[in-house]
Design a protein around this motif. Structure first.
Motif, PDB file in Angstrom:
ATOM      1  N   THR A  77       0.835  -1.200   0.000  1.00 54.46           N
ATOM      2  CA  THR A  77       0.000   0.000   0.000  1.00 54.46           C
ATOM      3  C   THR A  77       0.871   1.252   0.000  1.00 54.46           C
ATOM      4  O   THR A  77       0.609   2.216  -0.714  1.00 54.46           O
ATOM      5  CB  THR A  77      -0.927   0.009   1.231  1.00 54.46           C
ATOM      6  N   TYR A  78       1.930   1.234   0.819  1.00 52.81           N
ATOM      7  CA  TYR A  78       2.858   2.366   0.842  1.00 52.81           C
ATOM      8  C   TYR A  78       3.521   2.531  -0.521  1.00 52.81           C
ATOM      9  O   TYR A  78       3.653   3.650  -1.036  1.00 52.81           O
ATOM     10  CB  TYR A  78       3.922   2.145   1.916  1.00 52.81           C
ATOM     11  N   ALA A  79       3.914   1.402  -1.142  1.00 50.56           N
ATOM     12  CA  ALA A  79       4.546   1.473  -2.458  1.00 50.56           C
ATOM     13  C   ALA A  79       3.590   2.059  -3.483  1.00 50.56           C
ATOM     14  O   ALA A  79       3.995   2.851  -4.345  1.00 50.56           O
ATOM     15  CB  ALA A  79       5.002   0.077  -2.900  1.00 50.56           C
ATOM     16  N   MET A  80       2.304   1.698  -3.386  1.00 48.25           N
ATOM     17  CA  MET A  80       1.329   2.225  -4.328  1.00 48.25           C
ATOM     18  C   MET A  80       1.162   3.737  -4.153  1.00 48.25           C
ATOM     19  O   MET A  80       1.080   4.480  -5.131  1.00 48.25           O
ATOM     20  CB  MET A  80      -0.016   1.518  -4.163  1.00 48.25           C
ATOM     21  N   GLU A  81       1.133   4.195  -2.902  1.00 49.68           N
ATOM     22  CA  GLU A  81       1.036   5.633  -2.653  1.00 49.68           C
ATOM     23  C   GLU A  81       2.219   6.375  -3.267  1.00 49.68           C
ATOM     24  O   GLU A  81       2.058   7.443  -3.865  1.00 49.68           O
ATOM     25  CB  GLU A  81       0.966   5.899  -1.152  1.00 49.68           C
ATOM     26  N   GLU A  82       3.413   5.785  -3.112  1.00 50.03           N
ATOM     27  CA  GLU A  82       4.603   6.418  -3.675  1.00 50.03           C
ATOM     28  C   GLU A  82       4.535   6.454  -5.193  1.00 50.03           C
ATOM     29  O   GLU A  82       4.921   7.452  -5.829  1.00 50.03           O
ATOM     30  CB  GLU A  82       5.864   5.665  -3.216  1.00 50.03           C
ATOM     31  N   LYS A  83       4.031   5.382  -5.810  1.00 48.25           N
ATOM     32  CA  LYS A  83       3.922   5.346  -7.269  1.00 48.25           C
ATOM     33  C   LYS A  83       2.872   6.346  -7.760  1.00 48.25           C
ATOM     34  O   LYS A  83       3.040   6.970  -8.808  1.00 48.25           O
ATOM     35  CB  LYS A  83       3.567   3.937  -7.742  1.00 48.25           C
ATOM     36  N   GLN A 105       1.637  11.567 -10.229  1.00 48.75           N
ATOM     37  CA  GLN A 105       1.078  12.908 -10.078  1.00 48.75           C
ATOM     38  C   GLN A 105       2.138  13.979 -10.333  1.00 48.75           C
ATOM     39  O   GLN A 105       1.847  15.019 -10.936  1.00 48.75           O
ATOM     40  CB  GLN A 105       0.474  13.058  -8.682  1.00 48.75           C
ATOM     41  N   THR A 106       3.357  13.718  -9.880  1.00 48.79           N
ATOM     42  CA  THR A 106       4.451  14.660 -10.136  1.00 48.79           C
ATOM     43  C   THR A 106       4.700  14.806 -11.622  1.00 48.79           C
ATOM     44  O   THR A 106       4.867  15.916 -12.143  1.00 48.79           O
ATOM     45  CB  THR A 106       5.743  14.169  -9.436  1.00 48.79           C
TER      46      THR A 106
END
Length: 400
Positions: free
Chosen positions: A57-63, A68-69
């Motif tokens: 889940t954390y990895a997905m947020e980072e991706k 978005q960037t």
């Protein structure tokens, strides 16, 4: 090419990201999200125990933040409507990266005479229209760099163009209508340089369906060694865009990229890089609002940022003449009157009245505006809406 035409939705609050595995049944967007990030941002969210799920889940947020960037969205790590809309757009199946940039180790064709072959045609178009679309796409790149393309009908070719559905033998299956439109491989042996188009799309030489010429131009950029650009005006930007004309063209960022790999054509000057806007001594010549765009000018370049409800988009760079076709020199001064929806742009002893970008306007003399013949140019101008006054600065004097 990451290429939809639905209107962007704005959400002032991002939605919290749930575990993609527990969410899959209740959230119809979870498969789109996971598939998009796995294809383009190397996401691997699989995991059987809760600790792995937390990490995934954390990895997905980072991706999501990475995505978005890239697109200039608000970096929330959450799946808000604006982010979802971008993910729904038809796209190129090559991972996103920086402005014009290259694959690792910068692969390119050693021989500047490159052969290509159409191994499979689409029934959507006449053969002659297809071949013309590919020739037009290749010509854009050969006009910008010292490259020559030769079509062959038998034997081996450097670049093989073909149409296929779903699984087609390259470990990169297509996903049906919309979504991924095509993908290409970097220069090299075997499959290197080849371009595959999704046969489940509707291909066309005109406005209906997807423009084969536009998608081919983008994918051939990959075949020549370019990856994706963050410049929304560039043909190497990953999202498919409908242009007002069926005639597509390369932009400055595309030309800079291909010339960095192959040099410039004989007798043609290299594309001039834009001023470095992050330099410590950088300053703009003028700034003005045109519609919903705030436009900054420097030399022969302009940067635009769009106001979209509650946030500003990222800066986009272009030649002034691209969006203001009547103006070919640098801008001395500019101001706008929001109540009238017009902007006034001054260059030397001329000025233009502009209501929207890409619309031609006629030059007028600043002496007709009311300045004396002693005034050769306007250095700066500002309109104060509260008082309905415009102030012009010329040398050590100002006029109102």
């Amino acid at each position: 090419m990451n290429l939809t035409q639905s209107q962007l939705l704005e959400d002032s609050h991002s939605q919290p990201l749930k575990d993609p595995h527990s969410q899959r049944q209740e959230d119809p967007h979870s498969q789109l999200l996971e598939g998009y990030l796995r294809r383009l941002y190397s996401l691997n969210p699989r995991g059987r125990v809760s600790r792995r799920r937390i990490r995934s889940t954390y990895a997905m947020e980072e991706k999501i933040r990475e995505m978005q960037t890239f697109f200039g969205l608000r970096e929330t790590g959450g799946l808000n409507p604006h982010t979802l809309n971008v993910m729904k757009k038809p796209w190129c199946g090559v991972p996103d990266v920086e402005n014009f940039s290259f694959y690792p180790r910068k692969p390119k064709w050693k021989n500047h005479t490159i052969t290509y072959m159409i191994s499979k045609y689409t029934p959507d178009m006449k053969r002659e229209d297809m071949e013309m679309s590919f020739r037009s796409a290749l010509k854009l790149w050969s006009d910008a760099a010292p490259l020559k393309f030769i079509k062959v009908n038998h034997g081996k070719a450097d670049i093989v163009l073909s149409f296929a559905r779903k699984t087609h033998g390259d470990f990169c299956p297509f996903d049906g209508p919309r979504g991924v439109l095509a993908h290409a491989f970097q220069p090299g042996e075997g499959i290197g340089g080849d371009v595959h188009f999704d046969e489940d799309e509707t291909w066309t030489a005109g406005r209906k369906g997807y423009s084969l010429s536009a998608v081919a131009t983008h994918e051939l950029g990959h075949s020549l060694g370019l990856t994706h650009s963050k410049d929304p005006s560039a043909i190497m930007y990953p999202n498919y865009r409908i242009q007002s004309s069926t005639q597509y063209s390369l932009f400055k960022d595309d030309e800079l990229g291909i010339q960095a790999l192959y040099g410039t054509p004989k007798g043609k000057l290299a594309t001039e890089p834009a001023p470095e806007i992050c330099g410590p001594n950088f300053s703009y010549d003028a700034a003005v609002m045109i519609g919903k765009e705030i436009v900054f000018f420097k030399d022969r370049y302009m940067w635009m940022r769009t106001m979209q409800k509650t946030f500003w988009s990222r800066l986009r760079e272009s030649h002034i003449s691209t969006y203001l076709p009547s103006i070919s020199s640098h801008v001395d001064a500019a101001y706008d009157i929001p109540a009238k929806g017009v902007a006034y742009i001054f260059t030397g002893h001329k000025y233009w009245v502009v209501r929207e970008l890409k619309m031609k306007s006629h030059a007028r003399s600043i002496h007709e505006y009311g300045f004396s013949s002693r005034v050769k140019q306007v250095d700066a101008a500002v309109h104060v809406s509260e008082y309905g006054k415009t102030v012009f600065f010329i040398g050590e004097f100002y006029y109102r």
